[in-house]
Design an enzyme around this catalytic site. Structure first.
Site, PDB file in Angstrom:
ATOM      1  N   HIS A   1       0.890  -1.260   0.010  1.00 30.08           N
ATOM      2  CA  HIS A   1       0.020  -0.006  -0.009  1.00 30.08           C
ATOM      3  C   HIS A   1       1.034   1.108  -0.050  1.00 30.08           C
ATOM      4  O   HIS A   1       1.616   1.326  -1.063  1.00 30.08           O
ATOM      5  CB  HIS A   1      -0.905  -0.162   1.257  1.00 30.08           C
ATOM      6  CG  HIS A   1      -1.944   0.863   1.394  1.00 30.08           C
ATOM      7  ND1 HIS A   1      -2.318   1.545   0.299  1.00 30.08           N
ATOM      8  CD2 HIS A   1      -2.970   1.130   2.153  1.00 30.08           C
ATOM      9  CE1 HIS A   1      -3.439   2.386   0.470  1.00 30.08           C
ATOM     10  NE2 HIS A   1      -3.583   2.039   1.803  1.00 30.08           N
TER      11      HIS A   1
ATOM     12  N   HIS B   1      -2.177  -2.333  -9.403  1.00 30.79           N
ATOM     13  CA  HIS B   1      -3.257  -1.826  -8.677  1.00 30.79           C
ATOM     14  C   HIS B   1      -4.140  -2.982  -8.622  1.00 30.79           C
ATOM     15  O   HIS B   1      -4.825  -3.660  -9.281  1.00 30.79           O
ATOM     16  CB  HIS B   1      -3.764  -0.569  -8.887  1.00 30.79           C
ATOM     17  CG  HIS B   1      -4.620   0.379  -8.038  1.00 30.79           C
ATOM     18  ND1 HIS B   1      -5.674   0.171  -7.919  1.00 30.79           N
ATOM     19  CD2 HIS B   1      -4.010   1.073  -7.279  1.00 30.79           C
ATOM     20  CE1 HIS B   1      -6.080   1.077  -7.041  1.00 30.79           C
ATOM     21  NE2 HIS B   1      -5.106   1.723  -6.653  1.00 30.79           N
TER      22      HIS B   1
ATOM     23  N   ASP C   1       2.335   5.632  -6.722  1.00 26.53           N
ATOM     24  CA  ASP C   1       3.432   5.661  -5.942  1.00 26.53           C
ATOM     25  C   ASP C   1       4.752   5.922  -6.704  1.00 26.53           C
ATOM     26  O   ASP C   1       5.756   6.155  -6.181  1.00 26.53           O
ATOM     27  CB  ASP C   1       3.638   4.642  -4.726  1.00 26.53           C
ATOM     28  CG  ASP C   1       2.579   4.725  -3.742  1.00 26.53           C
ATOM     29  OD1 ASP C   1       2.514   5.860  -3.197  1.00 26.53           O
ATOM     30  OD2 ASP C   1       2.196   3.520  -3.503  1.00 26.53           O
TER      31      ASP C   1
HETATM   32  C1  LIG Z   1      -1.251   4.117  -3.834  1.00 24.41           C
HETATM   33  C2  LIG Z   1      -1.306   2.728  -3.526  1.00 24.41           C
HETATM   34  O1  LIG Z   1      -1.298   2.073  -2.387  1.00 24.41           O
HETATM   35  S1  LIG Z   1      -1.122   1.801  -4.951  1.00 24.41           S
HETATM   36  C3  LIG Z   1      -0.590   0.264  -4.739  1.00 24.41           C
HETATM   37  C4  LIG Z   1       0.989   0.289  -4.294  1.00 24.41           C
HETATM   38  N1  LIG Z   1       1.400  -1.161  -4.126  1.00 24.41           N
HETATM   39  C5  LIG Z   1       2.484  -1.414  -4.755  1.00 24.41           C
HETATM   40  O2  LIG Z   1       3.031  -0.851  -5.529  1.00 24.41           O
HETATM   41  C6  LIG Z   1       2.906  -2.641  -4.764  1.00 24.41           C
HETATM   42  C7  LIG Z   1       3.292  -3.520  -5.868  1.00 24.41           C
HETATM   43  N2  LIG Z   1       2.042  -4.102  -6.379  1.00 24.41           N
HETATM   44  C8  LIG Z   1       1.291  -5.182  -5.958  1.00 24.41           C
HETATM   45  O3  LIG Z   1       1.890  -5.885  -5.029  1.00 24.41           O
HETATM   46  C9  LIG Z   1       0.025  -5.602  -6.720  1.00 24.41           C
HETATM   47  O4  LIG Z   1      -0.144  -4.864  -8.221  1.00 24.41           O
HETATM   48  C10 LIG Z   1      -0.983  -4.971  -5.746  1.00 24.41           C
HETATM   49  C11 LIG Z   1      -1.100  -5.507  -4.154  1.00 24.41           C
HETATM   50  C12 LIG Z   1      -1.084  -3.366  -5.673  1.00 24.41           C
HETATM   51  C13 LIG Z   1      -2.373  -5.391  -6.236  1.00 24.41           C
HETATM   52  O5  LIG Z   1      -2.379  -6.797  -6.404  1.00 24.41           O
HETATM   53  P1  LIG Z   1      -3.597  -7.618  -6.470  1.00 24.41           P
HETATM   54  O6  LIG Z   1      -4.797  -7.006  -7.302  1.00 24.41           O
HETATM   55  O7  LIG Z   1      -3.851  -8.266  -5.163  1.00 24.41           O
HETATM   56  O8  LIG Z   1      -2.999  -8.490  -7.489  1.00 24.41           O
HETATM   57  P2  LIG Z   1      -1.894  -9.687  -7.373  1.00 24.41           P
HETATM   58  O9  LIG Z   1      -0.659  -9.163  -6.455  1.00 24.41           O
HETATM   59  O10 LIG Z   1      -2.409 -10.895  -7.234  1.00 24.41           O
HETATM   60  O11 LIG Z   1      -1.028  -9.412  -8.921  1.00 24.41           O
HETATM   61  C14 LIG Z   1      -1.562 -10.203  -9.974  1.00 24.41           C
HETATM   62  C15 LIG Z   1      -0.442 -10.846 -10.877  1.00 24.41           C
HETATM   63  O12 LIG Z   1       0.290  -9.506 -11.276  1.00 24.41           O
HETATM   64  C16 LIG Z   1       1.536  -9.666 -10.423  1.00 24.41           C
HETATM   65  N3  LIG Z   1       1.871  -8.261 -10.118  1.00 24.41           N
HETATM   66  C17 LIG Z   1       1.299  -7.608  -9.681  1.00 24.41           C
HETATM   67  N4  LIG Z   1       1.707  -6.362  -9.298  1.00 24.41           N
HETATM   68  C18 LIG Z   1       3.135  -6.807  -9.558  1.00 24.41           C
HETATM   69  C19 LIG Z   1       4.302  -5.888  -9.343  1.00 24.41           C
HETATM   70  N5  LIG Z   1       4.243  -4.923  -8.810  1.00 24.41           N
HETATM   71  N6  LIG Z   1       5.386  -6.552  -9.601  1.00 24.41           N
HETATM   72  C20 LIG Z   1       5.365  -7.835  -9.996  1.00 24.41           C
HETATM   73  N7  LIG Z   1       4.132  -8.622 -10.244  1.00 24.41           N
HETATM   74  C21 LIG Z   1       3.221  -8.075 -10.116  1.00 24.41           C
HETATM   75  C22 LIG Z   1       1.586 -10.743  -9.474  1.00 24.41           C
HETATM   76  O13 LIG Z   1       2.705 -11.357  -9.274  1.00 24.41           O
HETATM   77  C23 LIG Z   1       0.462 -11.717  -9.946  1.00 24.41           C
HETATM   78  O14 LIG Z   1       1.114 -12.690 -11.070  1.00 24.41           O
HETATM   79  P3  LIG Z   1       0.545 -14.087 -11.056  1.00 24.41           P
HETATM   80  O15 LIG Z   1      -0.764 -14.049 -11.430  1.00 24.41           O
HETATM   81  O16 LIG Z   1       1.545 -14.443 -12.163  1.00 24.41           O
HETATM   82  O17 LIG Z   1       0.855 -14.685  -9.540  1.00 24.41           O
HETATM   83  O1  LIG Z   2      -6.960   2.076  -3.835  1.00 31.70           O
HETATM   84  C1  LIG Z   2      -5.943   1.299  -3.471  1.00 31.70           C
HETATM   85  O2  LIG Z   2      -6.111   0.258  -3.298  1.00 31.70           O
HETATM   86  C2  LIG Z   2      -4.776   1.867  -3.018  1.00 31.70           C
HETATM   87  C3  LIG Z   2      -4.567   3.330  -3.541  1.00 31.70           C
HETATM   88  O3  LIG Z   2      -4.356   3.489  -4.730  1.00 31.70           O
HETATM   89  C4  LIG Z   2      -4.692   4.295  -2.719  1.00 31.70           C
HETATM   90  O4  LIG Z   2      -5.157   4.086  -1.541  1.00 31.70           O
HETATM   91  O5  LIG Z   2      -4.549   5.453  -2.985  1.00 31.70           O
END
Ligand SMILES: CC(=O)SCCNC(=O)CCNC(=O)[C@H](O)C(C)(C)COP(=O)(O)OP(=O)(O)OC[C@H]1O[C@@H](n2cnc3c(N)ncnc32)[C@H](O)[C@@H]1OP(=O)(O)O
Ligand SMILES: O=C([O-])CC(=O)C(=O)O
Length: 380
Positions: free
Chosen positions: A230, A269, A320
């Protein structure tokens, strides 16, 4: 005959679950858009002071001139830090993460608020709106001091002749930077302010739904925001940039990370599938900073990692990704990035606490039990 039991549908991570209604913001992955109370976020970021956006999130409408002046007056009057808050911060070890400092400080603010002890003092909407403005006004000084003390510097007193964004930078750096920098900072605050039922906001709503107080909700939300999936991702982006070093090394670094099944922070996301609605505005702010500080190398690294990641995974940057390097160029140290997100998001969190408590239902989902079947405790 007994009916066969149907297993409940388990929605891991609550993915796709609509948990409640909200009138505060709309995240639309189909149109890749984000509205705050109906207004496109990029239009608010282009023109509105952060104080006006805070008012919009809390009250549903942009402020009139008189309302904005009143909020500015109140916010400025509530900036000074209580000695007891400073002592609570000073008790946190210097090595602790600033998000821990923030969590402690907000918890302390709750302890100091004696109106919580009044009959109905926890839930009174007017008192809670006052607390929202108080948290909004206090957080810049706390975030700024948290960075300064790690660098052996004394706190800087707030200035009531400066707006929110300028005073925040003043309290952090002891000077007010050029307008180009202030504006990029203001844009980041507007973009970070609110995003419907994200993990930290949902945490705040869960806590509010037990009829707990707003400080507890914000303290819990800070804990949820700290994680790298997050808010912690904006810091992780800068750690990755530091590891990579230069643009020509981005592809090799990425291939190694993906081969090791490491997530690359700042991409992906839960809701957006074709890119985060806020990225274009934040990227424009980053471009302005790159030009201001003459750092094309950082822009090159940004572009190299982005294009390599999109090419390999088809997953786009989230807010981010541009925010991390933008905060770096402004002079914030990396552990301060997520606290900056807190200072902005406290507006959204407090709006959601009010919305939750105005039409409350305890948030308490079910779980599907998969442990051992009923069994006898062995005799002693
Ligand atoms: C402002 C905010 O808070 S925005 C979010 C900030 N967080 C990040 O940048 C962390 C990196 N991103 C992630 O971990 C994810 O994209 C999340 C947690 C934000 C969303 O994830 P979810 O919807 O749960 O999807 P999930 O993590 O299951 O990803 C789906 C697939 O894409 C891949 N994937 C998604 N994001 C990434 C990433 N940043 N790097 C590598 N692989 C990724 C996963 O490994 C998964 O692959 P698989 O199906 O082969 O296992
Ligand atoms: O909506 C989300 O899951 C994360 C995000 O982009 C935020 O909180 O700004």
């Amino acid at each position: 005959m007994t009916e066969p039991r149907t297993e409940p549908d388990v929605r891991k991570g609550l993915a796709g679950v609509v948990a409640d209604t909200t009138a505060i913001s709309k995240v639309d992955p189909e149109t890749n858009s984000l509205l705050y109370r109906g207004y496109p976020v990029q239009d608010l970021a282009a023109s509105q002071p952060f104080e006006a956006v805070a008012h919009l999130l809390w009250h549903g409408e942009l402020p009139t001139g008189a309302e904005l002046a009143e909020l500015e007056r109140l916010e400025r009057s509530l900036r000074p830090m209580d000695d007891r808050t400073r002592r609570a911060i000073d008790d946190v070890p210097l090595e602790a993460h600033p998000m821990d400092v923030l969590r402690t400080a907000v918890s302390q603010l709750g302890g100091l608020d004696d109106t919580l002890g009044r009959p109905d003092g926890v839930l009174d909407p007017e008192l809670n709106q006052g607390r929202a403005v108080y948290l909004f006004a206090q957080l810049p000084g706390i975030v700024a001091y948290s960075q300064r003390r790690r660098h052996g510097l004394e706190p800087v007193a707030p200035r009531d002749d400066l707006d929110y964004a300028r005073n925040f930078l003043w309290q952090t750096f002891g000077e007010v930077p050029d307008d180009a920098v202030v504006d990029a900072f203001r844009v980041s605050l507007v973009l970070y302010a609110e995003h419907s039922f994200n993990a930290s906001t949902f945490t705040a709503r869960v806590i509010a739904s037990t009829l707990s107080d707003v400080y507890s909700a914000v303290t819990g939300a800070i804990g949820a925001l700290k994680g790298p999936l997050h808010g912690g991702a904006n810091e992780a982006v800068m750690h990755a940039f530091a590891e990579i070093g230069t643009a020509d090394r981005a592809e090799a670094w990425l291939d190694e990370a993906l081969a090791a099944k490491r997530k690359v922070m700042g991409f992906g996301h839960r809701v957006y599938r074709h890119g985060d609605s806020r990225v274009p505005s934040m990227k424009a702010a980053l471009d302005a900073l790159v030009a201001h500080y003459d750092r094309p190398d950082l822009a090159d690294l940004y572009a190299a990692l982005e294009s390599a990641f999109v090419e390999r995974k088809g997953i786009y940057p989230n807010l981010d990704y541009p925010a991390g390097p933008a905060y770096h160029l402004m002079g914030f140290d990396t552990p301060t990035f997520t606290p900056l997100f807190v200072a902005a998001r406290v507006t959204g969190w407090t709006a959601h606490v009010a919305e939750q408590q105005a039409a409350n239902s305890l948030i308490r989902p079910l779980s599907q039990y998969v442990g051992p079947e009923r069994r006898e405790v062995p005799p002693q």
